[in-house]
Motif scaffolding. Structure first.
Motif, short mmCIF file in Angstrom:
data_model
loop_
_atom_site.label_atom_id
_atom_site.label_comp_id
_atom_site.label_asym_id
_atom_site.label_seq_id
_atom_site.Cartn_x
_atom_site.Cartn_y
_atom_site.Cartn_z
N GLU A 12 48.83 40.77 42.23
CA GLU A 12 48.97 40.53 43.67
C GLU A 12 48.44 41.66 44.54
OE1 GLU A 12 52.58 42.40 41.98
OE2 GLU A 12 51.60 40.53 41.51
N ASN A 13 48.14 42.82 43.96
CA ASN A 13 47.61 43.93 44.74
C ASN A 13 46.09 43.89 44.88
OD1 ASN A 13 50.18 45.05 44.99
ND2 ASN A 13 50.01 46.05 43.01
N HIS A 14 45.44 42.90 44.31
CA HIS A 14 43.98 42.81 44.31
C HIS A 14 43.53 41.64 45.17
CE1 HIS A 14 39.87 42.63 42.70
NE2 HIS A 14 40.08 43.87 42.28
N LYS A 15 42.35 41.75 45.78
CA LYS A 15 41.88 40.65 46.64
C LYS A 15 41.53 39.39 45.84
CE LYS A 15 36.93 41.37 47.20
NZ LYS A 15 35.87 41.58 48.18
N TRP A 16 41.35 39.52 44.52
CA TRP A 16 41.09 38.37 43.66
C TRP A 16 42.38 37.89 42.99
CZ3 TRP A 16 36.15 36.22 42.23
CH2 TRP A 16 35.08 36.78 42.94
N THR A 17 43.52 38.04 43.66
CA THR A 17 44.83 37.68 43.13
C THR A 17 44.83 36.30 42.46
OG1 THR A 17 45.96 38.95 44.83
CG2 THR A 17 47.24 37.24 43.77
N GLY A 18 45.36 36.27 41.24
CA GLY A 18 45.51 35.01 40.52
C GLY A 18 44.28 34.55 39.76
N CYS A 19 43.12 35.13 40.02
CA CYS A 19 41.90 34.74 39.32
C CYS A 19 41.92 35.25 37.89
CB CYS A 19 40.67 35.29 40.02
SG CYS A 19 40.37 34.53 41.62
N LEU A 20 41.36 34.45 37.00
CA LEU A 20 41.23 34.82 35.60
C LEU A 20 39.82 35.29 35.32
CD1 LEU A 20 43.03 31.81 33.90
CD2 LEU A 20 44.02 33.97 34.61
N MET A 36 35.03 46.20 33.27
CA MET A 36 34.18 45.27 34.00
C MET A 36 34.64 43.87 33.61
SD MET A 36 30.06 45.02 34.45
CE MET A 36 29.65 44.68 32.77
N VAL A 37 35.10 43.13 34.60
CA VAL A 37 35.67 41.80 34.38
C VAL A 37 34.73 40.75 34.94
CG1 VAL A 37 37.67 40.32 34.80
CG2 VAL A 37 37.99 42.79 34.58
N GLY A 38 34.34 39.80 34.09
CA GLY A 38 33.50 38.70 34.52
C GLY A 38 34.36 37.52 34.94
N VAL A 39 34.18 37.07 36.18
CA VAL A 39 34.94 35.94 36.72
C VAL A 39 33.97 34.80 37.02
CG1 VAL A 39 36.47 35.16 38.57
CG2 VAL A 39 36.62 37.52 37.75
N PRO A 40 34.09 33.67 36.29
CA PRO A 40 33.21 32.52 36.55
C PRO A 40 33.42 31.98 37.96
CG PRO A 40 34.42 32.24 34.50
CD PRO A 40 35.01 33.43 35.20
N MET A 41 32.33 31.57 38.58
CA MET A 41 32.39 31.04 39.94
C MET A 41 31.88 29.60 39.93
SD MET A 41 31.14 34.44 41.94
CE MET A 41 31.48 33.75 43.53
N PRO A 42 32.76 28.64 39.61
CA PRO A 42 32.33 27.25 39.42
C PRO A 42 31.87 26.54 40.69
CG PRO A 42 34.71 27.40 39.32
CD PRO A 42 34.18 28.81 39.40
N ALA A 51 30.83 36.54 38.78
CA ALA A 51 31.05 37.75 39.58
C ALA A 51 31.60 38.81 38.64
CB ALA A 51 32.04 37.47 40.70
N TYR A 52 31.06 40.02 38.71
CA TYR A 52 31.54 41.12 37.88
C TYR A 52 32.31 42.10 38.76
CZ TYR A 52 28.79 39.33 34.06
OH TYR A 52 28.30 38.52 33.07
N PHE A 54 34.86 45.55 38.87
CA PHE A 54 35.37 46.73 38.15
C PHE A 54 36.81 46.99 38.55
CE2 PHE A 54 30.88 47.62 37.58
CZ PHE A 54 30.86 48.08 36.28
N ASP A 55 37.63 47.43 37.59
CA ASP A 55 39.01 47.79 37.84
C ASP A 55 39.41 48.89 36.87
OD1 ASP A 55 41.51 46.77 39.44
OD2 ASP A 55 42.21 47.19 37.42
N ASP A 56 40.35 49.74 37.30
CA ASP A 56 40.81 50.83 36.43
C ASP A 56 41.98 50.41 35.55
OD1 ASP A 56 42.88 50.71 38.24
OD2 ASP A 56 42.65 52.76 38.96
N GLY A 57 42.36 49.15 35.61
CA GLY A 57 43.45 48.63 34.80
C GLY A 57 44.77 48.50 35.53
N THR A 58 44.83 48.99 36.77
CA THR A 58 46.08 48.92 37.52
C THR A 58 46.26 47.58 38.23
OG1 THR A 58 45.05 49.95 39.44
CG2 THR A 58 46.20 51.41 37.91
N ASN A 59 45.20 46.82 38.38
CA ASN A 59 45.27 45.55 39.10
C ASN A 59 45.00 44.33 38.22
OD1 ASN A 59 45.71 46.63 41.80
ND2 ASN A 59 43.68 47.49 41.55
N ILE A 60 45.02 44.53 36.91
CA ILE A 60 44.80 43.42 35.98
C ILE A 60 45.86 43.43 34.89
CG2 ILE A 60 42.33 43.11 36.37
CD1 ILE A 60 41.77 44.85 33.92
N GLU A 61 46.18 42.24 34.40
CA GLU A 61 47.13 42.10 33.29
C GLU A 61 46.49 41.26 32.20
OE1 GLU A 61 50.88 40.55 34.52
OE2 GLU A 61 51.14 42.04 36.09
#
Length: 76
Positions: A12-20, A36-42, A51-52, A54-61
């Motif tokens: 919830e702290n990231h602008k892409w909240t809830g995206c896988l 580097m997280v790849g997010v499909p944009m259907p 969309a690629y 980057f995150d330091d691991g604090t905003n992803i689970e």
């Protein structure tokens, strides 16, 4: 620990909240890590656009591991 080809969800702290997304690359510089997280944009007109982000691991689970990933060695 998050690794290449892990499926992650943005918190919830990231602008892409809830995206896988799927971790496509893990970069290490000393004790710091960047993912580097790849997010499909259907909904985009170009098929297969990703969309690629980057995150330091604090905003992803981590929520699992992708059956089909980016290939290559896990420790790349």
């Amino acid at each position: 620990m998050i690794r290449k080809n892990d499926v992650v969800q943005f918190t919830e702290n990231h602008k892409w909240t809830g995206c896988l997304g799927i971790v496509s690359e893990v970069r290490e510089a000393g004790s710091a890590r960047r993912y580097m997280v790849g997010v499909p944009m259907p909904n985009n007109q170009e098929k297969g656009q990703v969309a690629y982000i980057f995150d330091d691991g604090t905003n992803i689970e981590q929520i699992g591991t992708a059956a089909l990933g980016f290939g290559g060695d896990e420790d790349d």
